[in-house]
Design a protein around this motif. Structure first.
Motif, short mmCIF file in Angstrom:
data_model
loop_
_atom_site.label_atom_id
_atom_site.label_comp_id
_atom_site.label_asym_id
_atom_site.label_seq_id
_atom_site.Cartn_x
_atom_site.Cartn_y
_atom_site.Cartn_z
N VAL A 71 7.88 -8.29 -9.15
CA VAL A 71 9.28 -8.50 -9.55
C VAL A 71 9.28 -9.18 -10.92
O VAL A 71 8.60 -10.21 -11.11
CB VAL A 71 10.01 -9.37 -8.52
CG1 VAL A 71 11.45 -9.62 -8.94
CG2 VAL A 71 9.96 -8.70 -7.13
N GLU A 72 10.03 -8.64 -11.87
CA GLU A 72 9.92 -9.08 -13.26
C GLU A 72 10.15 -10.57 -13.45
O GLU A 72 9.32 -11.28 -14.04
CB GLU A 72 10.90 -8.30 -14.14
CG GLU A 72 10.76 -8.68 -15.62
CD GLU A 72 11.83 -8.05 -16.49
OE1 GLU A 72 11.60 -7.95 -17.70
OE2 GLU A 72 12.90 -7.69 -15.96
N PHE A 105 4.16 -5.98 -19.02
CA PHE A 105 4.79 -4.81 -18.42
C PHE A 105 4.72 -4.95 -16.91
O PHE A 105 3.64 -4.88 -16.31
CB PHE A 105 4.11 -3.53 -18.91
CG PHE A 105 4.21 -3.36 -20.40
CD1 PHE A 105 5.28 -2.67 -20.95
CD2 PHE A 105 3.27 -3.94 -21.25
CE1 PHE A 105 5.40 -2.54 -22.32
CE2 PHE A 105 3.38 -3.81 -22.63
CZ PHE A 105 4.46 -3.11 -23.17
N ILE A 106 5.89 -5.16 -16.30
CA ILE A 106 6.00 -5.41 -14.87
C ILE A 106 6.64 -4.19 -14.21
O ILE A 106 7.62 -3.65 -14.71
CB ILE A 106 6.86 -6.66 -14.58
CG1 ILE A 106 6.39 -7.84 -15.44
CG2 ILE A 106 6.83 -7.01 -13.10
CD1 ILE A 106 4.99 -8.32 -15.16
N SER A 107 6.10 -3.78 -13.08
CA SER A 107 6.57 -2.56 -12.43
C SER A 107 8.06 -2.59 -12.14
O SER A 107 8.75 -1.57 -12.28
CB SER A 107 5.79 -2.33 -11.12
OG SER A 107 6.01 -3.39 -10.20
N GLN A 166 10.22 -0.51 -4.68
CA GLN A 166 9.97 -1.94 -4.66
C GLN A 166 11.18 -2.75 -4.20
O GLN A 166 11.03 -3.72 -3.44
CB GLN A 166 9.55 -2.41 -6.06
CG GLN A 166 9.13 -3.88 -6.11
CD GLN A 166 8.51 -4.22 -7.43
OE1 GLN A 166 7.46 -3.70 -7.79
NE2 GLN A 166 9.15 -5.11 -8.18
N GLU A 167 12.38 -2.37 -4.62
CA GLU A 167 13.57 -3.13 -4.23
C GLU A 167 13.82 -3.06 -2.72
O GLU A 167 14.41 -3.97 -2.13
CB GLU A 167 14.80 -2.65 -5.00
CG GLU A 167 15.14 -1.18 -4.85
CD GLU A 167 14.50 -0.30 -5.90
OE1 GLU A 167 15.04 0.79 -6.18
OE2 GLU A 167 13.44 -0.68 -6.44
N ALA A 188 0.84 -1.20 0.00
CA ALA A 188 0.00 0.00 0.00
C ALA A 188 0.87 1.25 0.00
O ALA A 188 0.58 2.24 -0.68
CB ALA A 188 -0.93 0.00 1.21
N ALA A 189 1.97 1.21 0.75
CA ALA A 189 2.92 2.33 0.76
C ALA A 189 3.57 2.50 -0.61
O ALA A 189 3.81 3.63 -1.06
CB ALA A 189 3.99 2.10 1.82
N LEU A 190 3.83 1.40 -1.29
CA LEU A 190 4.39 1.46 -2.65
C LEU A 190 3.42 2.17 -3.58
O LEU A 190 3.82 3.03 -4.38
CB LEU A 190 4.67 0.05 -3.16
CG LEU A 190 5.22 -0.03 -4.58
CD1 LEU A 190 6.71 0.27 -4.61
CD2 LEU A 190 4.96 -1.41 -5.19
#
Length: 245
Positions: free
Chosen positions: A125-126, A146-148, A63-64, A54-56
């Motif tokens: 994660v891709e 398309f991955i974030s 993400q990392e 949710a913070a993301l």
């Protein structure tokens, strides 16, 4: 021609049963690192993980950092010390091996791929998401993924939608439909990107008070009547059609 020429799909909770995949991968990880593999531990992890994602979505964490921080916080809660980087790597490796597909997904994708361009737009994660798509056997139905983690932006940010549509050369957003289970990431994000949206309310949750989807469905087969013209609907289930897979 279909009502919508392009359909953007979320992955987890929409096409793949992430709860089942997460449970299995987490239990393996907890056991491997000598954590109590119990329902209570899982509830603590999910609470931490959900709050971080949710913070993301609010742009408050990258993400990392998120994927390691969740295991740091779990260790803090349980008073157990392990390497959170190693825990996350092990967990993601286990998660990649799990592709729990909702029962109707392949049939729905097979039919829709006949009339529209299908695209995945997913937070995650891709290598994990691609691995799960391949293992699920549904990757060939999609013209783009398309991955974030690869794009560098997460839903609901408009950037990930813009990258996907620009990469595919799609200009008419009135002919694009975003399909997903998250009111924040998928519906709010799709609305902000100028797209029609379809909320997958598989859990029969109360309707949203703020962000309104264009459509709401309780099973994926309802997409046929949303995406297809009458003539195309008449051909659903016809075994003589040419399918791409």
């Amino acid at each position: 021609m279909a009502v919508y020429h392009c359909v953007l799909f979320d992955l987890d909770g929409t096409l793949l049963d992430f709860s089942a995949a997460e449970h299995g991968a987490l239990m393996e990880t907890l056991e491997h690192f000598d954590f109590p593999a119990t329902e209570q531990t899982e509830q603590i992890y999910r609470s931490i993980n959900d709050a971080l994602w949710a913070a993301l979505e609010r742009g408050e964490i990258r993400q990392e950092k998120l994927v390691v921080r969740r295991f740091e916080k779990l260790q803090e809660e349980l008073g157990i010390k392990q390497d959170p980087v190693q825990m996350n790597a092990y967990y993601l490796a286990r998660l990649t091996q799990r592709a729990d597909v909702f029962p109707e997904v392949e049939n729905v994708l097979k039919e829709l791929a006949e009339v529209a361009t299908l695209v995945i737009v997913s937070n995650g994660v891709e290598n994990v998401q691609l691995g799960r798509l391949e293992r699920a056997g549904i990757l060939p139905y999609f013209d783009g993924v398309f991955i974030s983690g690869k794009v560098g932006a997460s839903k609901p940010s408009r950037k990930i939608f813009d990258v996907a549509l620009n990469s595919l050369g799609i200009e008419n957003r009135k002919k694009v439909l975003m399909v997903g289970d998250s009111l924040k990431a998928d519906i709010s994000g799709g609305n902000a990107a100028g797209l029609d949206t379809c909320w997958c309310n598989f859990k029969m949750s109360p309707g949203p008070e703020k962000e309104k989807p264009t459509y709401t469905i309780t099973n994926l087969e309802q997409l046929f009547e949303i995406v297809m013209e009458e003539e195309e609907l008449a051909n659903v289930g016809n075994p003589d059609k040419r399918h791409m897979v």
